[in-house]
Write an enzyme that holds these catalytic residues in place. Structure first.
Site, PDB file in Angstrom:
ATOM      1  N   LYS A 139      57.691  70.810  50.385  1.00  0.00           N
ATOM      2  CA  LYS A 139      57.443  70.636  48.934  1.00  0.00           C
ATOM      3  C   LYS A 139      56.885  72.076  48.464  1.00  0.00           C
ATOM      4  O   LYS A 139      57.197  72.819  47.386  1.00  0.00           O
ATOM      5  CB  LYS A 139      56.583  69.851  48.504  1.00  0.00           C
ATOM      6  CG  LYS A 139      56.148  69.951  47.070  1.00  0.00           C
ATOM      7  CD  LYS A 139      54.923  68.898  46.608  1.00  0.00           C
ATOM      8  CE  LYS A 139      53.603  68.838  46.908  1.00  0.00           C
ATOM      9  NZ  LYS A 139      53.031  69.932  46.177  1.00  0.00           N
ATOM     10  N   ASN A 140      55.776  72.463  49.357  1.00  0.00           N
ATOM     11  CA  ASN A 140      55.186  73.676  48.759  1.00  0.00           C
ATOM     12  C   ASN A 140      55.891  75.279  49.006  1.00  0.00           C
ATOM     13  O   ASN A 140      55.662  75.891  48.321  1.00  0.00           O
ATOM     14  CB  ASN A 140      53.783  73.809  49.624  1.00  0.00           C
ATOM     15  CG  ASN A 140      52.849  72.963  49.008  1.00  0.00           C
ATOM     16  OD1 ASN A 140      53.253  72.269  47.948  1.00  0.00           O
ATOM     17  ND2 ASN A 140      51.702  72.829  49.626  1.00  0.00           N
ATOM     18  N   CYS A 179      41.738  73.662  34.419  1.00  0.00           N
ATOM     19  CA  CYS A 179      40.846  74.491  35.406  1.00  0.00           C
ATOM     20  C   CYS A 179      40.501  75.800  35.083  1.00  0.00           C
ATOM     21  O   CYS A 179      39.761  76.580  35.850  1.00  0.00           O
ATOM     22  CB  CYS A 179      41.640  74.421  36.762  1.00  0.00           C
ATOM     23  SG  CYS A 179      42.969  75.514  37.079  1.00  0.00           S
ATOM     24  N   ARG A 217      39.373  75.161  40.061  1.00  0.00           N
ATOM     25  CA  ARG A 217      40.417  75.618  41.118  1.00  0.00           C
ATOM     26  C   ARG A 217      40.919  76.836  40.331  1.00  0.00           C
ATOM     27  O   ARG A 217      42.101  76.686  39.577  1.00  0.00           O
ATOM     28  CB  ARG A 217      41.386  74.539  41.277  1.00  0.00           C
ATOM     29  CG  ARG A 217      41.567  74.094  42.390  1.00  0.00           C
ATOM     30  CD  ARG A 217      42.825  73.107  42.677  1.00  0.00           C
ATOM     31  NE  ARG A 217      43.822  73.362  43.562  1.00  0.00           N
ATOM     32  CZ  ARG A 217      44.701  72.719  43.794  1.00  0.00           C
ATOM     33  NH1 ARG A 217      44.902  71.698  43.239  1.00  0.00           N
ATOM     34  NH2 ARG A 217      45.499  73.392  44.612  1.00  0.00           N
ATOM     35  N   ASP A 236      45.572  69.796  53.559  1.00  0.00           N
ATOM     36  CA  ASP A 236      46.479  68.705  53.006  1.00  0.00           C
ATOM     37  C   ASP A 236      46.610  67.681  53.859  1.00  0.00           C
ATOM     38  O   ASP A 236      47.153  66.632  53.747  1.00  0.00           O
ATOM     39  CB  ASP A 236      47.731  69.356  52.683  1.00  0.00           C
ATOM     40  CG  ASP A 236      47.715  70.262  51.448  1.00  0.00           C
ATOM     41  OD1 ASP A 236      46.807  70.219  50.654  1.00  0.00           O
ATOM     42  OD2 ASP A 236      48.643  70.907  50.992  1.00  0.00           O
ATOM     43  N   ARG A 251      55.360  62.851  43.741  1.00  0.00           N
ATOM     44  CA  ARG A 251      55.248  64.223  43.432  1.00  0.00           C
ATOM     45  C   ARG A 251      55.316  64.810  44.927  1.00  0.00           C
ATOM     46  O   ARG A 251      55.815  66.032  44.771  1.00  0.00           O
ATOM     47  CB  ARG A 251      53.597  64.567  43.055  1.00  0.00           C
ATOM     48  CG  ARG A 251      53.511  64.542  41.731  1.00  0.00           C
ATOM     49  CD  ARG A 251      52.239  64.913  41.240  1.00  0.00           C
ATOM     50  NE  ARG A 251      52.288  66.451  41.821  1.00  0.00           N
ATOM     51  CZ  ARG A 251      51.043  67.014  42.000  1.00  0.00           C
ATOM     52  NH1 ARG A 251      49.927  66.434  42.077  1.00  0.00           N
ATOM     53  NH2 ARG A 251      51.158  68.259  42.636  1.00  0.00           N
TER      54      ARG A 251
HETATM   55  C1  UD1 Z   1      48.475  75.721  48.288  1.00  0.00           C
HETATM   56  C2  UD1 Z   1      49.023  74.410  48.187  1.00  0.00           C
HETATM   57  C3  UD1 Z   1      48.300  73.417  48.459  1.00  0.00           C
HETATM   58  C4  UD1 Z   1      47.229  73.460  49.571  1.00  0.00           C
HETATM   59  C5  UD1 Z   1      46.387  74.983  49.635  1.00  0.00           C
HETATM   60  C6  UD1 Z   1      45.490  75.204  50.547  1.00  0.00           C
HETATM   61  C7  UD1 Z   1      51.170  74.895  46.983  1.00  0.00           C
HETATM   62  C8  UD1 Z   1      51.878  74.554  45.999  1.00  0.00           C
HETATM   63  N1  UD1 Z   1      49.984  74.183  47.168  1.00  0.00           N
HETATM   64  O1  UD1 Z   1      47.569  75.596  46.950  1.00  0.00           O
HETATM   65  O2  UD1 Z   1      48.759  72.218  48.821  1.00  0.00           O
HETATM   66  O3  UD1 Z   1      46.104  72.515  49.475  1.00  0.00           O
HETATM   67  O4  UD1 Z   1      47.538  75.956  49.189  1.00  0.00           O
HETATM   68  O5  UD1 Z   1      46.192  75.076  51.824  1.00  0.00           O
HETATM   69  O6  UD1 Z   1      51.477  75.421  47.803  1.00  0.00           O
HETATM   70  N2  UD1 Z   1      41.114  80.131  44.769  1.00  0.00           N
HETATM   71  C9  UD1 Z   1      40.536  80.812  44.134  1.00  0.00           C
HETATM   72  N3  UD1 Z   1      40.904  81.769  43.156  1.00  0.00           N
HETATM   73  C10 UD1 Z   1      42.222  81.739  43.215  1.00  0.00           C
HETATM   74  C11 UD1 Z   1      43.175  80.861  44.014  1.00  0.00           C
HETATM   75  C12 UD1 Z   1      42.385  80.085  44.644  1.00  0.00           C
HETATM   76  O7  UD1 Z   1      39.228  80.964  43.958  1.00  0.00           O
HETATM   77  O8  UD1 Z   1      42.841  82.548  42.248  1.00  0.00           O
HETATM   78  C13 UD1 Z   1      40.421  79.162  45.720  1.00  0.00           C
HETATM   79  C14 UD1 Z   1      40.830  77.826  45.562  1.00  0.00           C
HETATM   80  O9  UD1 Z   1      39.998  77.180  44.737  1.00  0.00           O
HETATM   81  C15 UD1 Z   1      40.661  77.257  46.974  1.00  0.00           C
HETATM   82  C16 UD1 Z   1      41.128  78.434  48.025  1.00  0.00           C
HETATM   83  O10 UD1 Z   1      41.110  79.487  47.125  1.00  0.00           O
HETATM   84  O11 UD1 Z   1      39.251  77.217  47.194  1.00  0.00           O
HETATM   85  C17 UD1 Z   1      42.249  78.227  48.450  1.00  0.00           C
HETATM   86  O12 UD1 Z   1      43.354  77.884  47.461  1.00  0.00           O
HETATM   87  P1  UD1 Z   1      44.758  78.184  47.572  1.00  0.00           P
HETATM   88  O13 UD1 Z   1      45.157  78.868  48.985  1.00  0.00           O
HETATM   89  O14 UD1 Z   1      44.935  79.303  46.267  1.00  0.00           O
HETATM   90  O15 UD1 Z   1      45.665  77.195  46.980  1.00  0.00           O
HETATM   91  P2  UD1 Z   1      47.123  76.946  46.281  1.00  0.00           P
HETATM   92  O16 UD1 Z   1      47.927  78.040  46.496  1.00  0.00           O
HETATM   93  O17 UD1 Z   1      46.600  76.520  44.902  1.00  0.00           O
END
Ligand code: UD1
Length: 422
Positions: free
Chosen positions: A22-23, A118, A123, A308, A400
């Site tokens: 999915k991701n 958010c 997030r 995850d 989902r």
């Molecule tokens: C992706 C995955 C999700 C998984 C996560 C961590 C997809 C669609 N989703 O989510 O299933 O749980 O990676 O492996 O691929 N953060 C910030 N600022 C930002 C972005 C992130 O502070 O701009 C923080 C987040 O709050 C979190 C950490 O960074 O604490 C990691 O998040 P991130 O790796 O960005 O997760 P996603 O890409 O949203």
């Protein structure tokens, strides 16, 4: 809303095919926006989130056709008509933010709703925005939307992420393929989904090195061409189904599974006394002992233990022998499944980002509530090992991210059925 009823206590034996990730698919789909030529994805999973991304891309003027019952996604962004990702779609799925980088690179502008509820809070998307700013984009936040512009096109730049972010790495990587000059991304995410994205972009003509390491270097090109790309298998679905026989006993072969995608997770399973064997067809899992052993787990970016899979691992440890400590280091507040497991008889104490799980001999079925995608599947896993009937309510989260859960587990001997809401 549908519910799933699991009657526990049956051993699982058989084979489970693992779907495309999915991701990975959710970041490969927006990559179509980078080229005028068609991009075709094979091995796509059939999930609600993929349909949401389809709707989003179509709202931007891209054509997306699902072929072969949704296994193949034929996409074309030849005639783009828009650059606005509307709140109504984005609020359903945070991954919608992944159109930002491609739109900027192709159209020179993008207006993307901030993901639901958010803003720049719990997030946030600040890393996505800062990364794209380093490539020359101008960002403005107004009325819940990110307004991004690169009137003279993007240019290569140095991006150093203060923390590892999968999505921000993906957004910057995609944008950098069409930026003028060289981009260096430091402290990049190393997840297999990033490697898959880089491979697809390279097949489209992008010049990328270093994916799968903390430093990715991208030489911008003028245009990208079309390509056909198979989506990498879903390591989270893989890990989830590996836990099923670990919880119930029995032996399951997860078809397509590869240890390199779930190395840290396999190490922990083995430490817990579960037998994992890599075979040409996939990963075979068997529980050799009566109960698993307690283990301590700390989530971390890849190659660490994936956040995850934390909820699903907790379902195993709830009945393991001894005391396990689970530390959630990626997301705060990701233990919503813990109180539900406690309703099934688990002994779990949560303090901040740490959950202490004292294994009990057996869980008992109960009505439970799914609060998010991974939490919902952890409750199904727990139900498989529990005595009696577990009713998992609000399973729309599950749909989902997991296709045909009932069928896949049912084929291995689980008693599991979906009750359709009226
Ligand atoms: C992706 C995955 C999700 C998984 C996560 C961590 C997809 C669609 N989703 O989510 O299933 O749980 O990676 O492996 O691929 N953060 C910030 N600022 C930002 C972005 C992130 O502070 O701009 C923080 C987040 O709050 C979190 C950490 O960074 O604490 C990691 O998040 P991130 O790796 O960005 O997760 P996603 O890409 O949203």
């Amino acid at each position: 809303m549908d519910s799933i009823i699991v009657t526990g206590g049956r051993e699982l034996n058989g084979q489970i095919p693992i779907a495309g990730a999915k991701n990975a698919c959710l970041t490969l789909m927006p990559a179509t926006l980078l080229s005028e030529e068609p991009l075709t994805l094979t091995n796509a999973p059939r999930l609600a989130d993929i349909r949401t991304m389809t709707t989003l891309l179509q709202s931007l003027g891209a054509e997306v056709t699902a072929l072969n019952e949704g296994r193949v996604l034929a996409m074309s962004s030849h005639d783009m008509t828009g650059h606005l990702a509307h709140y109504d779609i984005v609020r359903k799925m945070r991954a919608s933010i992944l159109v930002l980088g491609p739109l900027l690179a192709r159209m020179g502008q993008a207006v993307v709703s901030l993901p639901g509820g958010c803003a720049i809070g719990a997030r946030p998307v600040d890393l996505h925005l800062r990364g794209l700013e380093a490539l020359g984009a101008e960002m403005d936040l107004r009325e819940g939307y990110v307004h991004a512009r690169a009137p003279r096109g993007l240019r290569g730049g140095e991006v150093e992420f203060p923390i590892v972010s999968v999505g921000a790495t993906e957004n910057v990587l995609m944008a950098a393929t069409l930026a003028r000059g060289t981009t260096v991304i430091r402290n990049a995410a190393q997840e297999p989904e990033i490697v898959d994205l880089a491979r697809c972009l390279r097949a489209m003509g992008a010049r990328i090195e270093g994916e799968g390491t903390p430093t990715i270097v991208v030489e911008g090109v003028d245009r990208l061409r079309g390509a056909t790309h198979p989506v990498v298998i879903d390591r989270i679905e893989l890990g989830t189904y590996m836990l099923a026989p670990a919880i119930t006993g029995g032996e399951v072969l997860c078809l397509g599974g590869r240890r390199d995608l779930v190395g840290a997770f396999c190490d922990k399973l083995e430490e817990a006394g579960i037998d994992v064997r890599e075979e040409p067809e996939g990963l075979r899992v068997r529980r050799n002992r009566d109960r698993a052993r307690a283990v301590s787990v700390e989530t971390a970016p890849f190659p660490g233990f994936p956040t995850d899979l934390q909820a699903q691992m907790m379902a195993l440890l709830a009945t393991a022998e001894g005391v396990s400590v689970l530390e959630e280091r990626i997301f705060e507040n990701r233990f919503m499944h813990a109180p539900e497991l406690v309703r099934m008889g688990a002994d779990i104490e949560v303090h901040g980002g740490t959950a202490t799980v004292t294994g009990v001999e057996r869980l008992r079925g109960a009505p439970v509530m799914a609060t998010d995608l991974r939490a919902s599947v952890s409750l199904i896993l727990a139900g498989l090992g529990a005595e009696g009937e577990t009713i998992v309510n609000r399973v729309y989260h599950l749909d989902r991210g997991y296709e045909r859960v009932e069928e896949k587990l049912g084929a291995c001997g689980a008693k599991i059925e979906r009750v359709k809401a009226d």
